[in-house]
Design a protein around this motif. Sequence first.
Motif, PDB file in Angstrom:
ATOM      1  N   ARG A 187       0.802  -1.216   0.000  1.00 33.29           N
ATOM      2  CA  ARG A 187       0.000   0.000   0.000  1.00 33.29           C
ATOM      3  C   ARG A 187       0.841   1.275   0.000  1.00 33.29           C
ATOM      4  O   ARG A 187       0.495   2.260  -0.673  1.00 33.29           O
ATOM      5  CB  ARG A 187      -0.916   0.003   1.226  1.00 33.29           C
ATOM      6  CG  ARG A 187      -1.767   1.254   1.401  1.00 33.29           C
ATOM      7  CD  ARG A 187      -2.475   1.269   2.735  1.00 33.29           C
ATOM      8  NE  ARG A 187      -1.521   1.119   3.834  1.00 33.29           N
ATOM      9  CZ  ARG A 187      -1.505   0.080   4.686  1.00 33.29           C
ATOM     10  NH1 ARG A 187      -2.390  -0.876   4.585  1.00 33.29           N
ATOM     11  NH2 ARG A 187      -0.589   0.027   5.629  1.00 33.29           N
ATOM     12  N   ASP A 236      -4.363  -3.219   3.384  1.00 30.45           N
ATOM     13  CA  ASP A 236      -5.734  -2.720   3.471  1.00 30.45           C
ATOM     14  C   ASP A 236      -5.853  -1.351   2.800  1.00 30.45           C
ATOM     15  O   ASP A 236      -4.896  -0.581   2.775  1.00 30.45           O
ATOM     16  CB  ASP A 236      -6.154  -2.605   4.939  1.00 30.45           C
ATOM     17  CG  ASP A 236      -6.223  -3.967   5.622  1.00 30.45           C
ATOM     18  OD1 ASP A 236      -6.670  -4.921   4.970  1.00 30.45           O
ATOM     19  OD2 ASP A 236      -5.813  -4.064   6.793  1.00 30.45           O
ATOM     20  N   PRO A 237      -7.036  -1.017   2.270  1.00 32.09           N
ATOM     21  CA  PRO A 237      -7.213   0.288   1.610  1.00 32.09           C
ATOM     22  C   PRO A 237      -7.055   1.433   2.596  1.00 32.09           C
ATOM     23  O   PRO A 237      -7.435   1.322   3.771  1.00 32.09           O
ATOM     24  CB  PRO A 237      -8.641   0.205   1.059  1.00 32.09           C
ATOM     25  CG  PRO A 237      -9.322  -0.844   1.875  1.00 32.09           C
ATOM     26  CD  PRO A 237      -8.271  -1.830   2.254  1.00 32.09           C
ATOM     27  N   LYS A 297      -8.597   4.146   2.952  1.00 35.97           N
ATOM     28  CA  LYS A 297      -9.838   4.719   3.486  1.00 35.97           C
ATOM     29  C   LYS A 297     -10.331   3.969   4.724  1.00 35.97           C
ATOM     30  O   LYS A 297     -11.196   4.456   5.448  1.00 35.97           O
ATOM     31  CB  LYS A 297     -10.919   4.755   2.405  1.00 35.97           C
ATOM     32  CG  LYS A 297     -10.608   5.762   1.293  1.00 35.97           C
ATOM     33  CD  LYS A 297     -11.800   6.001   0.397  1.00 35.97           C
ATOM     34  CE  LYS A 297     -11.472   6.994  -0.714  1.00 35.97           C
ATOM     35  NZ  LYS A 297     -11.061   8.297  -0.193  1.00 35.97           N
ATOM     36  N   GLY A 352      -2.766   6.002  -1.515  1.00 38.98           N
ATOM     37  CA  GLY A 352      -2.230   4.649  -1.562  1.00 38.98           C
ATOM     38  C   GLY A 352      -1.321   4.502  -2.769  1.00 38.98           C
ATOM     39  O   GLY A 352      -1.549   5.127  -3.808  1.00 38.98           O
TER      40      GLY A 352
END
Length: 296
Positions: free
Chosen positions: A79, A107-108, A110, A119
């Motif tokens: 990321r 993980d994203p 947001k 990201g």
Amino acid sequence: MTSFRTAVEAGEFLITAEVAPPKGGDPIQMVKMAQLLKKRVHAINITDGSRAVLRMSPLAASVILLQQGIEPICQVACRDRNRIGLQADLMGAHALGIRNILALTGDPVKAGDHPDCKGVFDLESVRLLQAIDKMNRGLDWNEKPLTDGATDLFVGAAVDPQLASWSGLQSRFERKLQAGAQFFQSQLITDFDRLEKFMTQIAAGTNKPILAGIFLLKSAKNAEFINRCVPGVNIPQHIIDRLASATDPLEEGIAIAAEQVKLARQICQGVHMMAVKREDLIPQILDLAGIPPITN
């Protein structure tokens, strides 16, 4: 060769535990929790910005554990770094004595505490595995020689046996195998029938260990928070109801986790223990599940 890699190659039932790096410059709490797990786990898994929440570099945290005589598995997520940064960190990990890597997409942003940041995701987990395989063969991503020596990294990957798409699960697992994954750590498991189906229909014959993710749920509220905030996790209502009706929810959570370890022991090759901020309770869970201390 690391003790974790030795245990994998010897076919032992594997036990790892997740410990988060500190949010700040003082690692004392992380070290304290990790020390409590000596002789109970084969390695401590150090997270890399789990849930996209800011923490100390897992590379630095892993070195601190090595200095304490504790073997780490260093997570590396795609990321936050491009392929130059990822390769640089992996070479640094090797030079610092870190050998176990868990390759993740991440993980994203947001989902985390800096939702407005950008990201990177220059690579994702399969291509990161491919990059590590190249580096272990003495090549960079562009297949140019690493003129100062190859790496020797023992790399694992994540797998989610509860993924809704069975074909997608199989395809992703096979791609990670082909890219060089030597072990697999699952997401939090609550459906052990599904895990058994995965083990018999997809993972059978691969000779790569699968570690089932076992999470200590501290209360019904904790379980509901995880369902709401952790991507890809679904704790069933019957477990939430069991925690809600318990006189002592934490003790009930320990009992549930021990039951799940026992189930996993019958199905797959290991467990990955997650007990956020209560890693001190992992030995109690293992004792209740009949898992003895590690002797070697």
